[in-house]
Scaffold this motif. Structure first.
Motif: not given
Lengths: 233, 938, 492, 86
Positions: B120, B123, B127, B131, B153, C3-4, C6-7
């Motif tokens: 994470n 990127v 975020l 977001f 998470f 985010e997703p 990367a998740t």
């Protein structure tokens, strides 16, 4: 009425509960009696002995009579115990020892006496002077009554009761009603030979709950179950 | 995704003995962290022990999974949250190591060192704040799948369904003064109050009193020693350490959470205080710059704590950024402890840190002078946050002092609420003690003890306003919110503190803004071009520090009530039924057989929970006339009458019977569930509109054990045990009451009434004899086939007989005429509770009626609450009670039904929960069994 | 997006897709699009390189060698929120536009809506969107969503007791289901299932009653037994020897949770885009009338002329009614809520116990969110009480004994305008132009979209929609209370 | 927890009491119109300020009280027995 006497009860085979000779009625407390038990008057009571510094005794067998009358009535004046106080008063003139009269409400008095004396107390309260309306009700069977005694009693009670139990707020002879572990409970500070002691009473069906809760609250303080003390009888 | 390298040379380690250290080197402890064994000393926190062993990473951050090390070394350190055994979210920088602790890192997957979610970070720029709200919008069907991934998470530890419930304790306390915070000002406040004669409770969050004196220099330790001695000599002060005042509620009702108590897991102390003194001290503020979350970057107070309390060297080569004397002192402390201080940046001279760099740990610091300094420790001392939570809860609004760059309050911000120490201002330790002592005396005076004291001056000194450097960094570590996010939120229009807080989630994590709030406001002020004073602040809500659910709950106290006959029910293995607080026998194995016994022979039911009120006084009939819908003036001594009470809106509230025992004595019964409410209702009338009435009411519900003896053989059975009452039908008819003895027990009340439809007697015997009488009845009637029956059998029989149950066959809107009570309501009475509504109801037609329904398919017993449907499928009513009748051998129901269908013979459709529809016919009468009432009058 | 992405990526690398069937659905089963991408964006982030490729209806994020695919709905329009816009802003540092404008108050509006919570904002949105009425001001003395709309526990359901209640809330659930797309704002509605536990016969009977009415109105509800309950919520103690045995539950699969702030902001942004003005920090001081007609509003920012005032306040509804002399049966009680620290996900459904006065759900972040019944006496205080948290904790632990070590992090309170029949007051009043959308008790948030739609229709047409006819103010004086009374004191 | 100053028992925690809501005079049953009666049943002043309300000391002296309380601060101005003029 004769003094209550203690007699051994028989136990029927296969039945742990005592019976009286001749099938005479036997009264029981709402609280399970820690052994050994005996019969005092009409009541099955525990005679357990303990030397613990903190002890809980079931006094449900004691006579309990409630008087309702206006606070300004003659009857109230004759008792001479204000709301919020508890004093020993000779309500039944023929008794050797006075009864504990508790000012349990602004127009309510609870009189506690020895086992099986409720009829005498009842009669004595009805005979109090004055013409004001009054109500005298025998609640001997309607209340569970216990006594918590020991120097640690205030600390134990403070785990389940929000009342300020310090000396300056709740001295010996103080009576009040409040919540104890969520149940409306009459609380009377009534020290025994200089040791801090509280009488607690609730409507009968909550008796076992109150007893169990106090025993649990006192566990870390070394509480032990006591039988009905001789001097209460 | 790169693993954090295990460093060849640990940056941290244990120092030699320190004068104020709280560890006991003679008492080593063993524990494990992520499966590896470690040593600690008694007094070590989990984190101090791990640091001493050379570890520096204790968690991964919430969103980006960045490695995190010590920041503040306090309870509120956002980076040191670990799992200890079954306990999640333990504050590792506060919790003392216990021998054998099994500690593991949280929020890592698969491990602290190699955490794949750290992808994470790569990127991170996408975020940004909010977001979530901007994506996943379409397609909708996939959102749940995304959400399942997001849930992985979640940052916390783990709990198990069967984790043992610890022994959590509660205690009430009554004191004159509570002092929250045991630093120099707090100790002095307790002393000042006690000197005035007050009873004081002094609460300190750490295991030892002293606050910052504990990790200060020799002078501080000397002063602390004196204060401790004075405390030991003082009277009336109770000290609770490792405890925190978590909340201040109306009436100075203060919650204190004791985190370690002998004999219990934790304890909640509920304190009623005359006055509250808040002496929470100051919390050091982090500084915002790029890389400010790298392990190795910490607050000056953290470094001082580590060195002086735990004898831990926090690094080998340090850069110190200082804006105050405390920071300067830490630079000297580090040097004295053998840490090479490579650079000292003086923020008062506009020197600052631009960025901290390193992979997994700090390796260099870029300064505003353009230097890059190699270092494994960066200590910042850039200012303070005033933790005013308890004061906020008391309605106090702290003001922002621009010159001091922090929020401040006065010493007496609200009646009964006081503040001292750093919350109020800056002074030498001696100055803080003097102020605390005076505030303590004044608080005591407010609680009625002593005359108070003159308050010395205490005000905040000037301090540079430092929130953010020239780069962006983390504002909220536990939420992974950066200053850039706050800028963006402001630009998007989320520009008030509350909106920006909600949008970015800054200050909403486990430390609730203790470290972050002022930086957040400072950055938001910068982003919006306003001052912190103009922005205002957000409200700190209770609790001040998180409290376990166990401590809040305490030991379970759920009152339960038992009848005197309970030992019998238990011995017989009756199925218990929980009815509010009462535990009652539902049945003894075969309710249908219990019904047959009553219909054919005789049965006993324990109805002790039925409400019973004794009314004494000559005006009782007037009271009854007011409370019941029917008339009571003509009730003779020895007679019993059925009555229904309505509320003022005409809705049926309770029913029961009332019998006249003597000239001025009446015994009223209520439903079991209504016993308390009816008693209060009666008292309410007697204390308000009916004050002039001569009536005393006394509840006798549990003074009597109540036993209903029902069945054709009941009279025969009673005749064997009852004395003093003529049981002959003419002498003791239906709806009569007598007093006499049963089985030798005197002063029993006998009513000839019943709910079952059979000849029956309800005995009320002095409760202590309840079990005796019950067993006597069973013994005396063995040849008659006597036996017990439970609630279920009674429900069947009352339904066969068509008796309604208030609250089941009626609901919160059912007025009396809609309950089939037309025959009872006497509208010709001048007044009674609810009369106007019933007068108006009588002039209407459109209310639902209570009817008996008989399903035409005899095999189908419609479940209760099945709906009734009209021709066009609309709902026209519902089944309120339903059973198979063992007596009539077909289903019987009571139902509420629309008025136009509520005529005998009408067929309605019952819609069953399984989807089937079955027809049913409206019966002629509510009673399906002995509708003429012959049996009960026998 | 990122985010997703990367998740997915992280999970994917580790588990090579197969462990996550829901992910493989996302990524591979739909196949790859034909042709070259319509857009490709490359992100130079060390040590990897991220790249976004966008086709019509599908997009892919590539970081290193790993790829994540996802369906989308066409190309992103300017300033529409989407994964692509997120990436674009991330790359270009182009600022995001404001969610709503800040404009000065005008002297006159066609309608003034008091309260910038979900009810007021949804009413404004539907006025503009459905009826073209855009000269509308939403005024609030605080900030958008600062009242109950931001203080509730964000539970959405429609399993009410009366047909009129079920129909109304079902409309709301339907609108919620489509709301993210409708507003172009992800409101994170998760229909995780809603369980109302029954601990005694009478409450079990009420659950059957509700389920039956729900089914007849077309709402998915049923009564399930302890085994099924245990399957859905393994942490519940379903043994029979407890003080509050779990005899059954009303199971309502469409019920769930939503992000309340997102709903408020989404409505505000969408209403603003249609021309509605949102005025934060503007307090209504008086409402001026001529005869029995509304003429205007006096605010802390000046006077406004308007023929219509819609009272969309909560917690202060009766105070606004007092300004025009409309008497209401409202009593304001605080309703408290609390949240814990996060723990790993263990609770999927929303669990409610009416007898124990508690409801609980777990957020995506892992926090448990708790609520209870309203405070036992009327008050306008939102300070909260200790006894609330004590009772809450003991009741939660009675249901789930294993979680005693979780810590309560924060408590707060909202103000609920309670009515005698647990139903709202919507529609006209004796004062012409003064309309009510109040008295929501503890149910206001669930109702927001449907009540906004209905109130907009009433404002625009002057006719009370059938959906809300049962909730009129006159029902109290006429003795026509709604039967929700007695459904349950807690029913979130 | 707020405390109610019971005129009989002194200051006691509010959880010993039950709130019975605003004190309202009961209309004359013989003459009350539906509008008057239902205003008595349902309508409330509900002020943000001082309210006159009933409290029952359920777990104490069992007296009904009339209490003046501020609904924002919860400060209690007075408490007297019900049925006794202020």
């Amino acid at each position: 009425m004769p003094e209550a006497t203690t007699q051994a009860a028989t136990t029927a085979p296969g039945d742990a509960r005592p019976r009286l000779p001749g099938g005479a009625p036997l009264a029981r407390s709402p609280i399970r009696q820690p052994p050994p038990t005996a019969v005092v008057g009409h009541w099955e009571v525990s005679r357990r002995h303990t030397n613990a510094a903190l002890r809980l005794a079931d006094l449900s067998a004691l006579a309990k009579v409630v008087l309702r009358a206006a606070p300004e009535s003659e009857a109230a004046g004759a008792l001479g115990v204000p709301f919020g106080a508890a004093r020993r008063v000779n309500v039944v003139a023929t008794r050797p020892a006075p009864q504990l009269v508790v000012g349990s409400g602004p127009d309510e008095w609870t009189v506690l006496g020895p086992v099986d004396t409720q009829a005498e107390i009842d009669a004595a309260l009805l005979a109090l002077p004055g013409e004001h309306p009054r109500s005298v009700v025998d609640l001997t069977h309607g209340r569970a009554l216990v006594r918590l005694t020991g120097a640690a009693a205030p600390a134990v009670l403070a785990t389940i009761c929000a009342i300020d139990l310090r000396e300056r707020s709740t001295p010996n002879g103080k009576a009040l009603r409040s919540l104890v572990a969520g149940v409306a409970t009459d609380l009377v500070r009534d020290d025994v030979e200089g040791t801090c002691s509280y009488l607690l009473h609730v409507e009968r069906s909550s008796g076992q709950y109150l007893y169990d809760t106090l025993m649990e609250a006192g566990a870390t303080a070394g509480i032990d179950a006591a039988g009905l003390p001789e001097k209460e009888i | 995704m790169r693993p954090v390298a295990r460093r060849a040379t640990p940056t941290s380690g244990r120092l030699g003995p320190r004068p104020g250290e709280v560890i006991d080197r003679a008492r080593p402890l063993r524990f494990t962290f992520d499966g590896r064994p470690y040593l600690a000393y008694e007094g070590d926190t989990i984190v101090s022990a791990l640091l001493a062993a050379g570890e520096s990473v204790f968690s991964r951050s919430f969103k980006y999974h960045r490695p995190r090390g010590v920041l503040s070394a306090t309870f509120f350190d956002p980076n040191c949250t670990v799992q200890v055994g079954e306990e999640p979210n333990v504050r590792g920088a506060h919790r003392r190591v216990r021998n054998g602790d099994v500690v593991s890192a949280q929020n890592v997957w698969p491990s602290l060192r190699y955490d794949v979610k750290a992808a994470n970070q790569a990127v991170g720029r996408f975020l940004s704040a909010g977001f979530y709200y901007k994506t996943f919008i379409k397609p909708e069907p996939l959102w749940p799948a995304y959400q399942q991934v997001l849930k992985r998470f979640a940052a916390g530890g783990v709990v198990g369904a069967d984790d043992p419930h610890g022994y959590y304790d509660h205690r009430y306390a009554h004191v004159d003064v509570v002092v929250a915070g045991g630093g120099p000002a707090g100790i002095a406040a307790a002393l000042g109050a006690a000197e005035a004669g007050a009873a004081v409770l002094l609460v300190e969050e750490e295991p030892h009193l002293g606050g910052h004196l504990r990790y200060g220099g020799p002078e501080a330790l000397r002063l602390l020693g004196e204060l401790r001695q004075e405390l030991a000599d003082a009277k009336g002060i109770e000290v609770l350490t490792d405890s925190v005042a978590t909340g201040r509620y109306d009436g100075n009702w203060i919650a204190v959470h004791q985190r370690s108590v002998p004999g219990a897991t934790e304890r909640l102390v509920k304190v009623r205080a005359g006055a509250l003194v808040v002496a929470a001290g100051l919390i050091e503020r982090p500084y915002v710059f790029a890389g400010n979350d790298l392990p190795g970057v910490m607050l000056s107070t953290a470094a001082a704590r580590l060195v002086n309390l735990y004898a831990v060297r926090p690094g080998t080569r340090a850069v110190v950024l200082s804006a105050n004397a405390e920071g300067d002192a830490v630079a000297a402390l580090l040097a004295a402890a053998g840490v090479e201080v490579a650079a000292t940046l003086d923020a008062r001279r506009a020197e600052t840190v631009v960025a901290a760099r390193g992979h997994g740990h700090l390796s260099s610091v870029e300064t505003s002078q353009g230097r890059v300094v190699e270092a494994d420790l960066l200590v910042t001392a850039t200012g303070w946050t005033a933790p005013t939570s308890l004061l906020n809860m008391a309605g106090v609004r702290p003001t922002y002092d621009e010159a001091a760059a922090r929020f401040v309050v006065g010493a007496e911000p609200s009646p009964g609420v006081f503040a001292t120490g750093g919350l109020v201002g800056d002074a030498s330790p001696e100055g803080l003690v003097a102020h605390g002592r005076a505030v303590g005396a004044r608080a005591a005076a407010a609680a009625g003890c002593g005359k108070g004291a003159v308050l010395p001056e205490l005000s905040p000194g000037p301090h540079p306003a430092l929130f953010r450097s020239t780069t962006h960094g983390f504002v909220d570590y536990s939420e992974d919110v950066s200053s850039k996010d706050v800028f963006q939120a402001a630009a998007e229009g989320y520009d008030s503190p509350e909106l920006a807080k909600r949008y970015t989630t800054a200050t909403m994590g486990p430390s609730q803004g203790k470290l972050e709030l002022v930086n957040f406001l400072g950055v938001l002020a910068e982003a919006t071009g306003r001052s912190i004073g103009e922005l205002g602040t957000t409200t700190w809500r209770p609790p001040y520090a998180p409290v376990s659910l166990g401590a809040l709950a305490g030991r379970p106290h759920e009152p339960v009530r038992y009848s005197p006959i309970q030992p019998y029910h238990e011995a017989m293995g009756a199925k218990p039924l929980v009815a509010a607080q009462w535990i009652r026998p539902d049945h003894y194995g075969d309710p249908d057989a219990e019904v047959r016994r009553v219909r054919e022979a005789v049965g006993l039911i324990d109805v002790t929970p039925l409400g019973k009120l004794l009314l004494v006084g000559k005006d009782t009939p007037a009271l009854l006339n007011q409370l019941y819908v029917n008339k009571w003036s003509a009730l003779r001594v020895g007679a019993v009458r059925y009555g229904v009470m309505c509320a003022e809106d005409g809705v049926v509230f309770d029913d029961g019977v009332c019998g006249r025992l003597g000239e001025d004595r009446y015994l009223m019964s209520t439903t079991s569930s209504g016993a308390g409410a009816v008693w209060e209702w009666v008292e309410r009338w007697l204390q308000t509109a009916g004050r002039h009435l001569d009536v005393y009411v006394t509840p006798l519900t549990t003074a009597y054990a109540s036993i209903n003896v029902a069945g054709p053989a009941s009279r025969t059975l009673l005749s064997r045990l009852v004395e003093g009452v003529d049981l002959a039908p003419e002498a003791f008819p239906y709806m009569a009451v007598r007093e006499g003895s049963v089985a030798g027990v005197e002063r029993c009340v006998l009513w000839r009434i019943g709910f079952t439809g059979e000849l029956s007697y309800e005995l009320h015997v002095p409760a202590g004899y309840g079990l005796f009488v019950w067993e006597s009845l069973l013994d005396a009637g063995s040849d008659l086939g006597v036996g017990p029956f439970g609630i279920e059998a009674q429900r069947i029989m009352r339904l066969e007989k068509g008796h309604l149950i208030v609250g089941q066959d009626t609901d919160g809107l059912t007025q009396a005429l809609g309950a089939g009570l037309d025959w009872l309501v006497k509208l010709d009475k001048a007044d009674f509770v609810g009369k106007p509504e019933l007068v108006w109801q009588a002039n209407r037609e459109d209310y639902d009626r209570l009817v008996a329904l008989v399903p035409t398919d005899e095999r189908t017993v419609p479940p209760e609450a099945s709906q009734l449907l009209g021709i066009d499928g609309d709902i026209v009513g519902r089944i309120t009670s339903s059973r198979h009748s063992p007596t009539l051998r077909h289903p019987i129901c009571l139902a509420r039904l629309a008025h136009h269908l509520a005529t005998p013979g009408t067929v309605v459709r019952i819609h069953l929960p399984d989807g089937r529809d079955v027809p049913a016919r409206v019966a002629e009468t509510l009673a399906a069994y002995d509708s003429e009432g012959v049996k009960l009058r026998a | 997006m990122a985010e997703p992405a990367a998740t997915f990526l992280a999970e994917a690398v580790h588990h090579q897709w197969t462990a996550f069937p829901e992910l493989s659905n996302l990524c591979y089963v739909h196949g790859r699009p034909a042709g070259s991408p319509a857009a490709t964006v490359t992100v130079p982030v060390r040590p990897e390189r991220a790249e976004l490729r966008v086709w019509e209806g599908i997009e892919m994020v590539k970081v290193g060698r790993a790829q994540v695919w996802r369906r989308t709905s066409g190309a992103a329009a300017p300033h529409r929120y989407s994964a692509a816009s997120l990436v674009r802003h991330g790359l270009t540092h182009e600022p995001w536009p404001r969610v709503w404008r800040q404009v000065p108050l005008r002297p006159a509006y066609d309608a003034v809506i008091v309260g910038a919570g979900i009810h007021g904002l949804a009413t404004a949105y539907h006025l503009a969107k459905d009826h073209g009425i855009t000269k509308v001001a939403v005024v609030d003395r605080g900030y958008v969503g600062g009242g109950n709309s931001g203080r509730n526990t964000a539970i959405v359901r429609s399993n009410y007791l009366t047909p009129e209640g079920v129909r109304f809330y079902d409309r709301s659930v339907k609108l919620y289901e489509a709301l993210s797309a409708e507003l172009n704002f992800n409101v994170m509605f998760e229909q995780r299932g809603h369980l109302t536990l029954a601990h005694n016969d009478s409450s079990l009977r009420t659950m059957v009653w509700r389920a039956e009415v729900n089914k007849l109105v077309g709402v998915d509800s049923s009564v399930i037994g302890p085994e099924e309950i245990k399957r859905l919520v393994p942490y519940l103690d379903t043994s029979t020897e407890t003080r509050y045995p779990i005899l059954g539950a009303l199971y309502h699969p469409p019920g769930g949770t939503i992000r309340h702030d997102a709903v408020n902001w989404g409505y505000a942004r969408a209403a603003d885009a249609l021309g509605v003005e949102i005025h934060q920090g503007v307090e209504v001081l008086a409402i001026s009338t001529t005869g029995d007609r509304v003429r205007g509003v006096v605010t802390s920012a000046g006077e406004i002329a308007t023929p219509i005032v819609v009272n969309c306040t909560a917690g202060h509804a009766s105070l606004l009614c007092d300004m025009v002399g409309v008497s209401t049966p409202v009593v304001t009680h605080p309703l408290q809520a609390a949240v814990t620290e996060p723990v790993k996900a263990f609770l999927s459904a929303v669990v409610v116990s009416g007898s124990l006065h508690v409801y609980v759900s777990q957020t995506d972040r892992g926090e448990l969110v708790f609520g209870a019944s309203t405070d036992p006496y009327a008050s306008y205080s939102t300070r909260g009480s200790l006894e609330f948290t004590e009772e809450l904790a003991s009741h939660v632990l009675a249901l789930m004994p294993g979680i005693s070590k979780i810590r309560l992090l924060r408590q707060w309170a909202g103000l609920c305008d309670m009515t005698p029949d647990f139903s709202p007051i919507m529609g006209i009043t004796p004062v012409e132009g003064f309309l009510l959308d109040v008295g929501w008790g503890t149910y206001g948030f669930k109702a927001g979209p449907a009540s906004g739609e209905a109130m907009a229709t009433l404002v625009a047409t002057g006719k009370t929609p059938e959906l809300i006819a049962a909730f009129d103010l006159a029902r109290f004086a006429e003795g026509r209370l709604v039967g929700e009374k007695g459904a349950a004191s807690v029913g979130h | 927890m707020i405390q109610i100053p019971c005129p009989y028992c002194g200051l006691r925690n509010a959880n010993e009491f039950a709130s019975t809501g605003e004190v309202k005079p009961r209309p004359d049953v013989a003459t009350a119109t539906p509008a008057v009666w239902r205003a008595y049943l349902y309508d409330h002043r509900n002020p943000e300020g001082l309210v006159t309300e009933g409290w029952y000391h359920r777990a104490g002296c069992r007296k009904f009280l009339v209490v003046e309380r501020h609904t924002q601060t919860n400060e209690i101005r007075s408490a007297r027995p019900a049925g006794v003029a202020s």
